[in-house]
Write a protein that holds these residues in place. Structure first.
Motif, mmCIF file in Angstrom:
data_model
loop_
_atom_site.group_PDB
_atom_site.id
_atom_site.type_symbol
_atom_site.label_atom_id
_atom_site.label_comp_id
_atom_site.label_asym_id
_atom_site.label_seq_id
_atom_site.Cartn_x
_atom_site.Cartn_y
_atom_site.Cartn_z
ATOM 1 N N GLU A 228 20.237 -21.999 -18.374
ATOM 2 C CA GLU A 228 19.298 -20.956 -17.974
ATOM 3 C C GLU A 228 19.940 -19.592 -18.167
ATOM 4 N N THR A 229 19.102 -18.584 -18.377
ATOM 5 C CA THR A 229 19.586 -17.223 -18.546
ATOM 6 C C THR A 229 18.561 -16.265 -17.980
ATOM 7 N N GLY A 230 19.024 -15.148 -17.484
ATOM 8 C CA GLY A 230 18.135 -14.164 -16.888
ATOM 9 C C GLY A 230 17.431 -13.327 -17.937
ATOM 10 N N ARG A 232 14.539 -9.864 -18.080
ATOM 11 C CA ARG A 232 13.691 -8.892 -17.380
ATOM 12 C C ARG A 232 12.283 -8.987 -17.942
ATOM 13 N N LEU A 237 13.237 -9.596 -12.467
ATOM 14 C CA LEU A 237 14.137 -10.602 -13.015
ATOM 15 C C LEU A 237 13.458 -11.963 -12.999
ATOM 16 N N HIS A 238 13.379 -12.590 -14.157
ATOM 17 C CA HIS A 238 12.917 -13.965 -14.290
ATOM 18 C C HIS A 238 14.032 -14.777 -14.935
ATOM 19 N N TRP A 239 13.806 -16.075 -15.017
ATOM 20 C CA TRP A 239 14.810 -16.958 -15.606
ATOM 21 C C TRP A 239 14.184 -17.806 -16.688
ATOM 22 N N ARG A 255 10.206 -17.750 -12.213
ATOM 23 C CA ARG A 255 10.649 -16.609 -11.403
ATOM 24 C C ARG A 255 11.973 -16.853 -10.695
ATOM 25 N N GLN A 256 12.438 -18.101 -10.666
ATOM 26 C CA GLN A 256 13.680 -18.430 -9.991
ATOM 27 C C GLN A 256 14.639 -19.109 -10.958
ATOM 28 N N ARG A 257 15.920 -19.073 -10.595
ATOM 29 C CA ARG A 257 16.923 -19.719 -11.439
ATOM 30 C C ARG A 257 16.908 -21.228 -11.268
ATOM 31 N N CYS A 427 13.071 -5.807 -22.923
ATOM 32 C CA CYS A 427 12.430 -6.626 -21.904
ATOM 33 C C CYS A 427 11.121 -7.165 -22.477
#
Length: 471
Positions: A228-230, A232, A237-239, A255-257, A427
């Motif tokens: 996983e990677t972040g 924008r 911040l989304h994942w 929306r979460q890691r 982004c």
């Protein structure tokens, strides 16, 4: 103030300064460690190392020279047997050097030929569709022939133009303005940004079945990779979660890691029962079901390197990180650099050393400290040591199973295009745009893994004839 009271005050001041100095030294050590973080001892990408970056794992030296290797098919430009144009160059002089007149001698064209491959002046062809109409002589009713189903506007771009726009914008990560610039230079026509966006949205809709096929194929694979990677997206911040195998790539934007997208109601891994290679994110380790785990040893090596580079003020001197780092590399070399398994004889000796180093780490690492509340706090070394013990089977799975790799390189490599896209675009303005990119990019990655030409497959998607539907 008496002499004894003065000495006591000074002693108290010294004790206070000693406490402050110890705290300052610890803080300085933490800051130095943070300053010295690079791709060798942390999760920072190799691109952050600048010109000093080195390979993550040692490579065999002296076995191969640079350039093409023996047996490589190569990509030499070969002559075409059916050239589009042929130009005959006549002789410049009518006489031979001996004085003979050559005007009556028959010319031959089989001596030598040369071919030039180039782009035509314009790449765009315009096809006009006209339909017949007839009027009934009895009732005067007008009858019209139908246009093709995909020809539904007075003027429009064809499927190959739409596929090219998607290829440039998604697969090649070109911004809309660059796509417009390139298209105008090659064709002489200006394509609008709205047309490119509409082509991307249309391709996204047509790939719904392909995405489901890819998902099921990864779920059925014996070895899969998760990472996983972040990113924008829409100002937050989304994942981006990558779930892939040797032949298939799936991307999920969330929306979460971790949490629900991995082991909750929205999980894309809920039915996976094979071996999952990952970087030890807790959400993977707590997955329910019959999934088996394999930890990325590149991450473990970086953590061990970070412990080896700790300054003396940050921790007591320890020897186990260097020993464990060397041992994992011995496992790696004994498994033919991660391409095979370790023999049973070597495995017994390596496993014995592994247990000894865990025991040494248990002695060298400070025990957990209980704070005012919560769980006892462990040092980084203690956390890593416990992970190496609790997940030993997952750490060493590569040495026992030939299909399990030493690292999670495949999963990380599949996520790199997202970083390229974000570096270019900065982004994603909308969540929908990120989801468009995820589905199309996953299909393009899958096509390349199957040895397919991405542009041809994007054209086939417009016709609902992609290779995934036909296999």
């Amino acid at each position: 103030m008496t002499k004894d009271a003065h000495i006591a005050a000074l002693q108290a001041q010294v004790n206070q300064l000693t406490v402050l100095l110890d705290a300052a030294l610890v803080k300085i050590a933490e800051l130095e460690q943070r300053l010295n973080m690079n791709s060798r001892n942390s999760d920072k990408p190799p691109s952050s190392d600048g010109l000093s970056k080195k390979p993550a794992l040692p490579r065999k030296r002296g076995l191969r020279k640079s350039g093409g290797q023996p047996g490589h098919p190569g990509r030499t430009l070969n002559m075409s047997e059916r050239p589009d144009h042929r130009i005959i160059h006549p002789m410049t002089g009518p006489r031979c050097t001996c004085g003979c007149d050559l005007t009556t001698v028959s010319a031959h064209l089989d001596w030598e030929r040369r071919q030039v491959f180039d782009l035509p002046p314009t790449l765009l062809e315009v096809t006009e569709h006209r339909r017949e109409h007839k009027t009934c002589p009895d009732c005067q009713r007008l009858h019209l022939a139908p246009f093709p189903r995909d020809v539904n506007a007075p003027v429009q771009y064809g499927e190959r133009v739409r596929s090219l726009a998607v290829l440039l914008n998604v697969e090649q990560s070109l911004p809309l303005a660059r796509v417009q610039e390139l298209f105008a230079g090659l064709t002489g026509y200006g394509i609008s940004a709205a047309t490119v966006q509409a082509a991307v949205a249309r391709t996204y809709d047509k790939l719904e079945i392909e995405e489901a096929i890819i998902h099921q194929a990864v779920l059925k694979s014996s070895v899969a990779h998760g990472d996983e990677t972040g990113a924008r997206i829409a100002g937050k911040l989304h994942w981006v979660h990558g779930f892939s195998s040797l032949l298939y790539t799936l991307y999920v934007v969330y929306r979460q890691r971790g949490g629900a997208v991995i082991n909750g109601p929205e999980s894309h891994l809920a039915d996976y029962t094979g071996r999952l290679v990952h970087d030890c994110l807790n959400s993977y380790l707590t997955m329910a079901g019959g999934v088996k785990h394999s930890l990325c040893n590149a991450h473990l090596l970086r953590e061990l390197t970070a412990l080896m580079e700790l300054p003396p003020a940050a921790a007591l001197p320890t020897s186990w990180p260097a020993g464990m780092h060397a041992l994992l590399m011995d496992y790696y070399r004994a498994s033919d650099h991660g391409k095979g398994v370790v023999s049973s004889k070597e495995l017994a000796e390596l496993d014995r050393r592994y247990r000894e180093l865990l025991a040494l780490a248990d002695r060298e690492e400070p025990p957990p400290k209980q704070g005012k509340r919560g769980r006892p706090k462990k040092s980084k070394g203690r956390n890593l040591r416990d992970r190496l013990e609790n997940w030993q089977e997952a750490v060493l799975a590569f040495s026992r199973h030939p299909a399990v790799p030493f690292t999670n390189n495949l999963g990380e490599r599949d996520l790199r295009p997202w970083k390229t896209k974000l570096k270019v675009a900065g982004c994603f303005r909308t969540l929908q745009g990120a989801q468009y990119y995820a589905r199309i990019k996953g299909f393009c990655s899958t096509a390349k893994k199957h040895g397919r030409v991405v542009f041809d497959e994007l054209v086939n998607v417009q016709r609902k004839m992609s290779f995934l539907r036909l296999t």
